[in-house]
Design a protein around this motif. Structure first.
Motif, mmCIF file in Angstrom:
data_model
loop_
_atom_site.group_PDB
_atom_site.id
_atom_site.type_symbol
_atom_site.label_atom_id
_atom_site.label_comp_id
_atom_site.label_asym_id
_atom_site.label_seq_id
_atom_site.Cartn_x
_atom_site.Cartn_y
_atom_site.Cartn_z
ATOM 1 N N GLU A 21 0.911 -1.226 -0.200
ATOM 2 C CA GLU A 21 0.083 0.138 0.153
ATOM 3 C C GLU A 21 0.805 1.359 -0.018
ATOM 4 O OE1 GLU A 21 -3.331 0.070 2.637
ATOM 5 O OE2 GLU A 21 -4.123 -2.060 2.318
ATOM 6 N N ARG A 22 2.016 1.045 0.038
ATOM 7 C CA ARG A 22 3.310 2.292 0.020
ATOM 8 C C ARG A 22 3.003 3.188 1.039
ATOM 9 N NH1 ARG A 22 3.702 3.389 -6.606
ATOM 10 N NH2 ARG A 22 4.330 1.358 -7.298
ATOM 11 N N ILE A 23 2.888 2.584 2.316
ATOM 12 C CA ILE A 23 2.696 3.638 3.580
ATOM 13 C C ILE A 23 3.822 3.392 4.296
ATOM 14 C CG2 ILE A 23 0.167 3.485 3.271
ATOM 15 C CD1 ILE A 23 0.228 1.227 5.563
ATOM 16 N N PRO A 24 3.970 4.242 5.184
ATOM 17 C CA PRO A 24 5.324 4.165 6.185
ATOM 18 C C PRO A 24 5.034 2.844 6.980
ATOM 19 C CG PRO A 24 4.368 6.205 6.423
ATOM 20 C CD PRO A 24 3.383 5.481 5.544
ATOM 21 N N LEU A 25 6.291 2.090 7.597
ATOM 22 C CA LEU A 25 6.157 0.872 8.021
ATOM 23 C C LEU A 25 5.321 1.248 9.678
ATOM 24 C CD1 LEU A 25 6.864 -1.899 8.303
ATOM 25 C CD2 LEU A 25 9.129 -1.396 9.372
ATOM 26 N N ASN A 26 5.653 2.348 10.000
ATOM 27 C CA ASN A 26 5.108 2.541 11.437
ATOM 28 C C ASN A 26 3.551 2.583 11.277
ATOM 29 O OD1 ASN A 26 5.364 5.185 10.140
ATOM 30 N ND2 ASN A 26 4.884 6.109 11.990
ATOM 31 N N GLU A 27 2.920 3.079 10.215
ATOM 32 C CA GLU A 27 1.607 3.202 10.031
ATOM 33 C C GLU A 27 1.134 1.622 9.641
ATOM 34 O OE1 GLU A 27 -1.822 4.823 6.519
ATOM 35 O OE2 GLU A 27 0.108 5.797 7.020
ATOM 36 N N ALA A 28 1.890 0.761 8.897
ATOM 37 C CA ALA A 28 1.449 -0.495 8.621
ATOM 38 C C ALA A 28 1.501 -1.378 10.036
ATOM 39 C CB ALA A 28 2.343 -1.203 7.578
ATOM 40 N N LEU A 29 2.269 -1.143 10.828
ATOM 41 C CA LEU A 29 2.435 -1.767 12.145
ATOM 42 C C LEU A 29 1.350 -1.427 12.903
ATOM 43 C CD1 LEU A 29 6.455 -1.291 13.017
ATOM 44 C CD2 LEU A 29 5.165 -3.241 12.672
ATOM 45 N N ASP A 30 0.985 -0.141 12.906
ATOM 46 C CA ASP A 30 -0.310 0.187 13.806
ATOM 47 C C ASP A 30 -1.625 -0.583 13.367
ATOM 48 O OD1 ASP A 30 0.964 1.894 15.620
ATOM 49 O OD2 ASP A 30 0.607 3.697 14.646
ATOM 50 N N ARG A 31 -1.759 -0.663 11.828
ATOM 51 C CA ARG A 31 -2.882 -1.258 11.192
ATOM 52 C C ARG A 31 -3.152 -2.760 11.771
ATOM 53 N NH1 ARG A 31 -3.961 0.301 5.044
ATOM 54 N NH2 ARG A 31 -3.557 2.598 5.032
ATOM 55 N N VAL A 32 -1.637 -3.423 11.685
ATOM 56 C CA VAL A 32 -1.840 -4.714 12.293
ATOM 57 C C VAL A 32 -2.152 -4.722 13.564
ATOM 58 C CG1 VAL A 32 -0.115 -6.736 12.729
ATOM 59 C CG2 VAL A 32 0.036 -5.311 10.406
ATOM 60 N N ALA A 33 -1.543 -4.038 14.454
ATOM 61 C CA ALA A 33 -1.916 -4.197 15.735
ATOM 62 C C ALA A 33 -3.415 -3.679 16.022
ATOM 63 C CB ALA A 33 -1.335 -2.704 16.644
ATOM 64 N N VAL A 34 -3.983 -2.797 15.431
ATOM 65 C CA VAL A 34 -5.469 -2.798 15.464
ATOM 66 C C VAL A 34 -6.262 -3.962 15.126
ATOM 67 C CG1 VAL A 34 -7.377 -1.409 14.414
ATOM 68 C CG2 VAL A 34 -5.512 -0.095 14.924
ATOM 69 N N ALA A 35 -6.053 -4.549 14.178
ATOM 70 C CA ALA A 35 -6.579 -5.877 13.913
ATOM 71 C C ALA A 35 -6.142 -6.937 14.831
ATOM 72 C CB ALA A 35 -5.947 -6.407 12.252
ATOM 73 N N GLU A 36 -5.194 -6.823 15.722
ATOM 74 C CA GLU A 36 -5.101 -7.570 16.721
ATOM 75 C C GLU A 36 -5.823 -7.226 18.053
ATOM 76 O OE1 GLU A 36 -3.276 -10.703 16.856
ATOM 77 O OE2 GLU A 36 -3.151 -10.497 14.629
ATOM 78 N N GLY A 37 -6.497 -6.186 17.877
ATOM 79 C CA GLY A 37 -7.162 -5.463 19.197
ATOM 80 C C GLY A 37 -6.560 -4.656 19.887
ATOM 81 N N PHE A 38 -5.427 -4.050 19.369
ATOM 82 C CA PHE A 38 -4.728 -3.035 20.200
ATOM 83 C C PHE A 38 -4.824 -1.533 19.311
ATOM 84 C CE2 PHE A 38 -2.912 -6.891 21.514
ATOM 85 C CZ PHE A 38 -2.711 -6.852 22.524
ATOM 86 N N THR A 39 -4.785 -0.546 20.128
ATOM 87 C CA THR A 39 -4.927 0.717 19.504
ATOM 88 C C THR A 39 -3.671 1.418 18.766
ATOM 89 O OG1 THR A 39 -4.144 1.901 21.503
ATOM 90 C CG2 THR A 39 -6.678 1.585 21.083
ATOM 91 N N SER A 40 -2.307 0.691 18.998
ATOM 92 C CA SER A 40 -1.298 0.977 18.319
ATOM 93 C C SER A 40 -0.114 -0.146 18.476
ATOM 94 C CB SER A 40 -0.619 2.315 18.917
ATOM 95 O OG SER A 40 -0.286 2.006 20.370
#
Length: 237
Positions: A21-40
């Protein structure tokens, strides 16, 4: 809350998302975290750290130990090494990460992925990406390290890649003697041979360590092998 996969896999998932998706890694990490039930991602990393195998490993290590930490590529051995240092730092110890494999940005990226912030620990934490890393270099850098300090070397099979460096056996023996004399813990990250068959054994062992050059593996007194989220810690003597 139980994570859907080990943290090293979640990080890999974020890297794929970042590229796709050509997004910064920190943004991608946060998205993965949200999918796991965390806010960040930082909250996810903190939760993972609370139950990390690195804490159990550190509890079994003593000053003077020489440790082998092995896994096939992509199974989290570098993250485990960094987590081990982070656990030592939380206890007020000093930690140093020596790497012949990664750049400064790579190391910082991996630290962020486990919720580590070098600034928090000040001069008790250091990492070194010099091409000159060898036993002699490491001994010089750790000359004033207090007892109980943890040094992680990434990785074993690269120590003698330069012809001017001593043989691997000579370097490991020198570091073993140094660790014993100074009461330090030195951990070597190690490659595992491709012949390792995970269907036969859940984790690799000493027989699976990749050795392009001769090395007496009995020099190590503790081992930790990883595979697909499984961790096997053993005291050799």
């Amino acid at each position: 809350m139980r994570l859907s996969a080990p943290i090293y896999r979640l990080k890999r998932r974020a890297k794929v998302l970042s590229r796709a998706e050509r997004i910064p890694l920190n943004e991608a990490l946060d998205r993965v975290a949200v999918a796991e039930g965390f806010t960040s991602w930082s909250l996810l990393a903190a939760r993972a750290s609370a139950t990390a195998p690195s804490r159990a490993l550190l509890a079994r290590l003593n000053p003077g130990d020489l440790v082998l930490l092995g896994a096939r590529p992509g199974h989290g051995k570098t993250l485990m090494g960094l987590e081990l240092i982070m656990e030592a730092l939380k206890l007020g110890r000093r930690g140093v990460f020596f790497t012949l494999e990664y750049s400064e940005n790579d190391v910082l990226d991996r630290l962020r992925s486990i919720g580590g912030d070098p600034a928090v620990f000040g001069d008790r934490f250091a990492f070194d990406t010099s091409d000159a890393i060898s036993a002699g270099y490491i001994i010089d850098r750790l000359a004033s390290a207090p007892q109980g300090s943890v040094a992680v070397v990434d990785y074993l099979q690269l120590l003698d890649q330069k012809r001017e460096n001593p043989e691997l056996m000579v370097q490991v023996r020198a570091l073993k003697a140094f660790a014993s004399a100074r009461g330090l813990i030195i951990v070597f990250i190690s490659q595992i041979d491709r012949s390792y068959d995970a269907s036969a054994r859940p984790c690799p062992d000493l027989k699976d360590v990749r050795l392009p050059n001769p090395l007496d593996l009995t020099l190590f007194n503790k081992t930790c092998f990883l595979n697909d989220g499984k961790v096997q810690i053993e005291a050799l003597r």
